[in-house]
Design a protein around this motif. Structure first.
Motif, PDB file in Angstrom:
ATOM      1  N   SER A 174       0.939  -1.228   0.034  1.00 12.56           N
ATOM      2  CA  SER A 174      -0.045   0.200  -0.096  1.00 12.56           C
ATOM      3  C   SER A 174       0.868   1.274   0.046  1.00 12.56           C
ATOM      4  CB  SER A 174      -0.898   0.161   1.102  1.00 12.56           C
ATOM      5  OG  SER A 174      -1.557   1.094   1.105  1.00 12.56           O
ATOM      6  N   ARG A 175       1.969   1.327   0.841  1.00 11.22           N
ATOM      7  CA  ARG A 175       2.831   2.536   0.771  1.00 11.22           C
ATOM      8  C   ARG A 175       3.387   2.744  -0.473  1.00 11.22           C
ATOM      9  NH1 ARG A 175       3.327   0.358   6.080  1.00 11.22           N
ATOM     10  NH2 ARG A 175       4.926  -1.236   5.686  1.00 11.22           N
ATOM     11  N   ARG A 176       4.206   1.655  -1.182  1.00  7.26           N
ATOM     12  CA  ARG A 176       4.430   1.635  -2.489  1.00  7.26           C
ATOM     13  C   ARG A 176       3.610   2.151  -3.552  1.00  7.26           C
ATOM     14  NH1 ARG A 176       9.344   0.579  -5.048  1.00  7.26           N
ATOM     15  NH2 ARG A 176      10.323   0.801  -3.113  1.00  7.26           N
ATOM     16  N   LEU A 177       2.541   1.724  -3.346  1.00  7.19           N
ATOM     17  CA  LEU A 177       1.321   2.098  -4.568  1.00  7.19           C
ATOM     18  C   LEU A 177       1.125   3.331  -4.396  1.00  7.19           C
ATOM     19  CD1 LEU A 177      -0.220   1.204  -6.977  1.00  7.19           C
ATOM     20  CD2 LEU A 177      -2.072   0.548  -5.126  1.00  7.19           C
ATOM     21  N   GLY A 178       0.763   4.022  -3.173  1.00  9.81           N
ATOM     22  CA  GLY A 178       0.505   5.161  -2.873  1.00  9.81           C
ATOM     23  C   GLY A 178      -0.838   5.693  -3.432  1.00  9.81           C
ATOM     24  N   ASP A 179      -0.764   6.837  -4.289  1.00 11.66           N
ATOM     25  CA  ASP A 179      -2.307   7.130  -4.819  1.00 11.66           C
ATOM     26  C   ASP A 179      -2.037   6.871  -6.604  1.00 11.66           C
ATOM     27  OD1 ASP A 179      -0.215   9.148  -5.580  1.00 11.66           O
ATOM     28  OD2 ASP A 179      -1.524  10.686  -4.969  1.00 11.66           O
ATOM     29  N   ARG A 180      -1.027   6.340  -6.759  1.00 10.43           N
ATOM     30  CA  ARG A 180      -0.889   5.852  -8.125  1.00 10.43           C
ATOM     31  C   ARG A 180      -1.918   4.701  -8.686  1.00 10.43           C
ATOM     32  NH1 ARG A 180       4.387   5.856  -6.392  1.00 10.43           N
ATOM     33  NH2 ARG A 180       4.278   3.643  -6.402  1.00 10.43           N
ATOM     34  N   ASP A 181      -2.293   4.806  -9.886  1.00 11.51           N
ATOM     35  CA  ASP A 181      -3.214   3.964 -10.397  1.00 11.51           C
ATOM     36  C   ASP A 181      -2.616   2.422 -10.735  1.00 11.51           C
ATOM     37  OD1 ASP A 181      -5.111   5.660 -10.817  1.00 11.51           O
ATOM     38  OD2 ASP A 181      -5.152   5.808 -12.693  1.00 11.51           O
ATOM     39  N   TYR A 232      -6.695  -0.764   3.956  1.00  6.85           N
ATOM     40  CA  TYR A 232      -5.770  -0.192   2.650  1.00  6.85           C
ATOM     41  C   TYR A 232      -7.046  -0.072   1.576  1.00  6.85           C
ATOM     42  CZ  TYR A 232      -2.624  -2.541   5.736  1.00  6.85           C
ATOM     43  OH  TYR A 232      -1.725  -2.773   6.720  1.00  6.85           O
ATOM     44  N   PRO A 233      -7.520   1.162   1.577  1.00  6.77           N
ATOM     45  CA  PRO A 233      -8.366   1.511   0.590  1.00  6.77           C
ATOM     46  C   PRO A 233      -7.837   1.720  -0.824  1.00  6.77           C
ATOM     47  CG  PRO A 233      -7.985   3.335   2.178  1.00  6.77           C
ATOM     48  CD  PRO A 233      -7.629   2.252   2.729  1.00  6.77           C
ATOM     49  N   ASN A 234      -6.366   2.189  -0.876  1.00  4.29           N
ATOM     50  CA  ASN A 234      -5.802   2.291  -2.123  1.00  4.29           C
ATOM     51  C   ASN A 234      -5.905   0.688  -2.740  1.00  4.29           C
ATOM     52  OD1 ASN A 234      -3.790   1.447  -0.327  1.00  4.29           O
ATOM     53  ND2 ASN A 234      -2.445   2.748  -1.514  1.00  4.29           N
ATOM     54  N   LEU A 235      -5.553  -0.218  -2.006  1.00  2.00           N
ATOM     55  CA  LEU A 235      -5.430  -1.341  -2.386  1.00  2.00           C
ATOM     56  C   LEU A 235      -6.625  -1.976  -3.088  1.00  2.00           C
ATOM     57  CD1 LEU A 235      -2.722  -3.400  -0.207  1.00  2.00           C
ATOM     58  CD2 LEU A 235      -2.412  -2.086  -2.429  1.00  2.00           C
ATOM     59  N   ILE A 236      -7.791  -1.696  -2.401  1.00  2.00           N
ATOM     60  CA  ILE A 236      -8.918  -2.092  -2.959  1.00  2.00           C
ATOM     61  C   ILE A 236      -9.567  -1.388  -4.020  1.00  2.00           C
ATOM     62  CG2 ILE A 236     -11.541  -1.813  -2.114  1.00  2.00           C
ATOM     63  CD1 ILE A 236     -10.650  -2.004   0.830  1.00  2.00           C
ATOM     64  N   ALA A 237      -9.013  -0.086  -4.310  1.00  2.00           N
ATOM     65  CA  ALA A 237      -9.319   0.525  -5.323  1.00  2.00           C
ATOM     66  C   ALA A 237      -8.208  -0.040  -6.567  1.00  2.00           C
ATOM     67  CB  ALA A 237      -8.906   2.122  -5.237  1.00  2.00           C
ATOM     68  N   TYR A 238      -7.240  -0.421  -6.266  1.00  2.00           N
ATOM     69  CA  TYR A 238      -6.265  -0.956  -7.342  1.00  2.00           C
ATOM     70  C   TYR A 238      -7.061  -2.227  -7.650  1.00  2.00           C
ATOM     71  CZ  TYR A 238      -1.692  -3.213  -8.546  1.00  2.00           C
ATOM     72  OH  TYR A 238      -0.479  -3.716  -9.196  1.00  2.00           O
ATOM     73  N   VAL A 239      -7.344  -3.050  -6.951  1.00  2.00           N
ATOM     74  CA  VAL A 239      -8.081  -4.329  -7.492  1.00  2.00           C
ATOM     75  C   VAL A 239      -9.179  -4.147  -8.183  1.00  2.00           C
ATOM     76  CG1 VAL A 239      -9.107  -6.635  -6.688  1.00  2.00           C
ATOM     77  CG2 VAL A 239      -7.230  -5.809  -5.353  1.00  2.00           C
ATOM     78  N   ALA A 240     -10.037  -2.983  -7.778  1.00  2.00           N
ATOM     79  CA  ALA A 240     -11.156  -2.687  -8.699  1.00  2.00           C
ATOM     80  C   ALA A 240     -10.877  -2.306  -9.939  1.00  2.00           C
ATOM     81  CB  ALA A 240     -11.992  -1.901  -7.804  1.00  2.00           C
TER      82      ALA A 240
END
Length: 233
Positions: A147-154, A183-191
């Protein structure tokens, strides 16, 4: 010549949409390559004919002319190298995409599969409940790092690559599980990954292939699993 992959003709409902031929189907759909499927009944994957292709008796396998491959990660890597669309054109970008492919399979997936073993496949074993806290802690550590590495990137490194394909395929095993909630950014990443048309086509094709009958031993396993779940609730 179209590639031929192997897949099961039946799996339990909880495994539908998760069998690893989905990862290969998704890669083929992303690069626009049609393919054929040879379906195996449960048990046939352990027979000598299939073990000649896959020594560990698993699916999928991949056949392209004289080339025969096993292991979904290796197959996705081959597809990404063979066809355009899953690896960046420049050398360094390709290397980073491959890095994330390895990270998905070697760093993130193992603790997630430990969770599946403890809660599904061996839920009735006396050690499974006691082991869950440490398994969950390892998953949380890995998800936090990702999650930290992905950050707000797509995507993990610019455009969508084979690294994202495998990482989404791994993390989505936990889709809907409370372990992902922090980890909402990972949830969005999977989506984002599972909203891709290529993924939707691959998933629909896998689900449509489950036309076989469950083996008799599954009923016995299902009953034991149901009892174990009741005891740990």
């Amino acid at each position: 010549m179209k590639p031929v992959i192997t897949a099961f003709d039946w799996v339990p409902p909880f495994a539908q949409g998760q069998v690893r031929d989905l990862r290969v189907r998704w890669a083929l759909e992303e690069v626009g390559q049609s393919y054929d499927v040879r379906y195996l009944a449960q048990g046939a994957h352990k027979g000598p004919e299939h073990r000649a292709l896959q020594p560990f008796g698993q699916v999928p396998t991949y056949e392209e002319g004289d080339l025969v491959l096993f292991e979904s990660g290796a197959i996705v890597f081959h597809i990404a190298e063979r066809f355009k669309g899953l690896l960046p054109p420049e050398r360094d970008g390709r290397s980073r995409a491959v890095e994330w492919m390895f990270a998905a399979l070697n760093s993130v997936e193992p603790p997630i599969m430990d969770h599946a073993i403890a809660t599904i496949f061996e839920a009735g074993e006396p050690w499974s409940k006691a082991r869950l806290p440490s398994v969950n802690a390892r998953i949380d550590e890995r998800l936090g790092e990702l999650s930290r590495r992905l950050g707000d990137r797509d995507w993990l490194d610019g455009e969508f690559t084979a690294g994202d394909l495998l990482m989404v395929a791994v993390v989505r095993i936990l889709e809907g599980d409370a372990l992902l909630d922090p980890y909402p950014n990972l949830i969005a990443y999977v989506a984002r990954g599972t909203a891709r048309p290529a993924f939707r086509r691959a998933l629909a094709a896998q689900i449509a292939g489950f036309t076989g009958e469950p083996p008799a031993r599954f009923k016995e396993w299902a009953e034991k699993h149901k009892q174990a779940q009741g005891e740990t609730a």
